[in-house]
Enzyme design. Structure first.
Site, PDB file in Angstrom:
ATOM      1  CE  LYS A  28      -2.623  -0.757   3.518  1.00 52.99           C
ATOM      2  NZ  LYS A  28      -3.438  -0.742   4.752  1.00 52.99           N
ATOM      3  CE  LYS A  86      -6.192  -4.562   2.316  1.00 51.78           C
ATOM      4  NZ  LYS A  86      -5.009  -4.324   3.194  1.00 51.78           N
TER       5      LYS A  86
HETATM    6  O1  LIG Z   1      -4.152  -3.613   6.168  1.00 55.75           O
HETATM    7  C1  LIG Z   1      -3.613  -3.314   7.218  1.00 55.75           C
HETATM    8  C2  LIG Z   1      -3.283  -1.923   7.582  1.00 55.75           C
HETATM    9  O2  LIG Z   1      -2.162  -1.473   6.930  1.00 55.75           O
HETATM   10  C3  LIG Z   1      -3.213  -1.720   9.040  1.00 55.75           C
HETATM   11  O3  LIG Z   1      -2.374  -0.660   9.408  1.00 55.75           O
HETATM   12  P1  LIG Z   1      -2.330  -0.231  10.949  1.00 55.75           P
HETATM   13  O4  LIG Z   1      -2.090  -1.461  11.744  1.00 55.75           O
HETATM   14  O5  LIG Z   1      -1.195   0.740  11.057  1.00 55.75           O
HETATM   15  O6  LIG Z   1      -3.654   0.398  11.219  1.00 55.75           O
END
Ligand SMILES: O=C[C@H](O)COP(=O)(O)O
Length: 250
Positions: A28, A86
């Site tokens: 991401k 996703k």
């Molecule tokens: O898909 C998972 C996310 O990147 C979760 O990130 P985070 O744990 O920093 O909220």
């Protein structure tokens, strides 16, 4: 399963060092949003950088209600080597809009690669951003032919999944996903302390970034292999306790 979200090829290499402790590497671009989409060449480089037996997931973004645009972006992600696609239904305000977007994504992805998995993601803090209700997501995923229903948080301000959707409602989310034959994925500033309830409710995929970054900081900190292994150890411990029916301590 443990899904870890690096934001660069460098961080993906750190994930690769802890590959035995994770199940899915999720590409991401956090500076483009909670489910911000990264460049196709980054997805490809990360696919090449992590062991071949580890699936790569890619987010298509915090998407608008534009089925054609989103379908084309999803095809870009699967062509680039991701096998979990996703989609953050950020711009969808009704279940019908979510279904329309997800049906287009499912067709675009599966026409190209039938074994790829499509994940419909809503937001635990949907009330803050005006998108579709979290408990509507399993039905959106099921009616569009997706493979998994997910929740994450839209606004990464330190508030967590359970601050917005308490454990009993998350459990209902998981129950609805499973009733429809879907995987249930949960994320949103999850910490080790959340793993007891997440395990007991039967969550299939736990998505994490902040908890495995230096200082717990998903923005300034970088993913640390030893934090991935510690997180995994706690996940496994909870899994064992749950399996033998021993109540978790926390
Ligand atoms: O898909 C998972 C996310 O990147 C979760 O990130 P985070 O744990 O920093 O909220």
């Amino acid at each position: 399963m443990l899904l870890i979200s690096p934001d660069s090829v460098e961080e993906a290499l750190d994930c690769a060092k802890a590959a035995e402790h994770l199940d899915i590497v999720d590409v991401k671009k956090p500076d483009e949003g909670s489910l911000g989409a990264n460049f196709p060449w980054v997805i490809r480089e990360i696919r090449d950088a992590v062991p071949a037996d580890k699936p790569v997931s890619a987010t298509v973004g915090d998407v608008p209600y534009k089925p054609g645009t989103v379908a084309q972006a999803a095809l870009g992600a699967v062509v680039s080597g991701a096998t979990y696609i996703k989609v953050g239904l950020y711009g969808c305000t009704t279940p019908e809009q979510g279904i329309e977007v997800m049906r287009a994504v499912v067709r675009a992805v599966k026409d190209h690669r039938p074994d790829a998995l499509v994940v419909a993601s809503g937001y635990a803090d949907a009330h803050r951003v005006g998108c579709v209700n979290p408990l509507a997501v399993p039905d959106i995923a099921a009616r569009s032919g997706a493979d998994a229903a997910m929740l994450d948080t839209a606004i990464k301000d330190g508030t967590r999944l359970f601050d917005h959707v308490p454990p009993d409602i998350c459990a209902e989310f998981v129950r609805r996903a499973h009733t429809s034959g879907l995987l249930a994925a949960l994320a949103g500033s999850i910490t080790q302390a959340d793993l007891g309830p997440l395990t007991r409710m039967g969550t299939d995929i736990v998505g994490v970034r902040g908890a495995v970054c230096e200082g717990g900081d998903r923005n300034a900190g970088r993913i640390q292999p030893h934090l991935i292994s510690a997180f995994r150890a706690e996940m496994d411990r909870q899994g064992r306790e749950h399996a033998v029916g021993v109540p978790a301590v926390n």
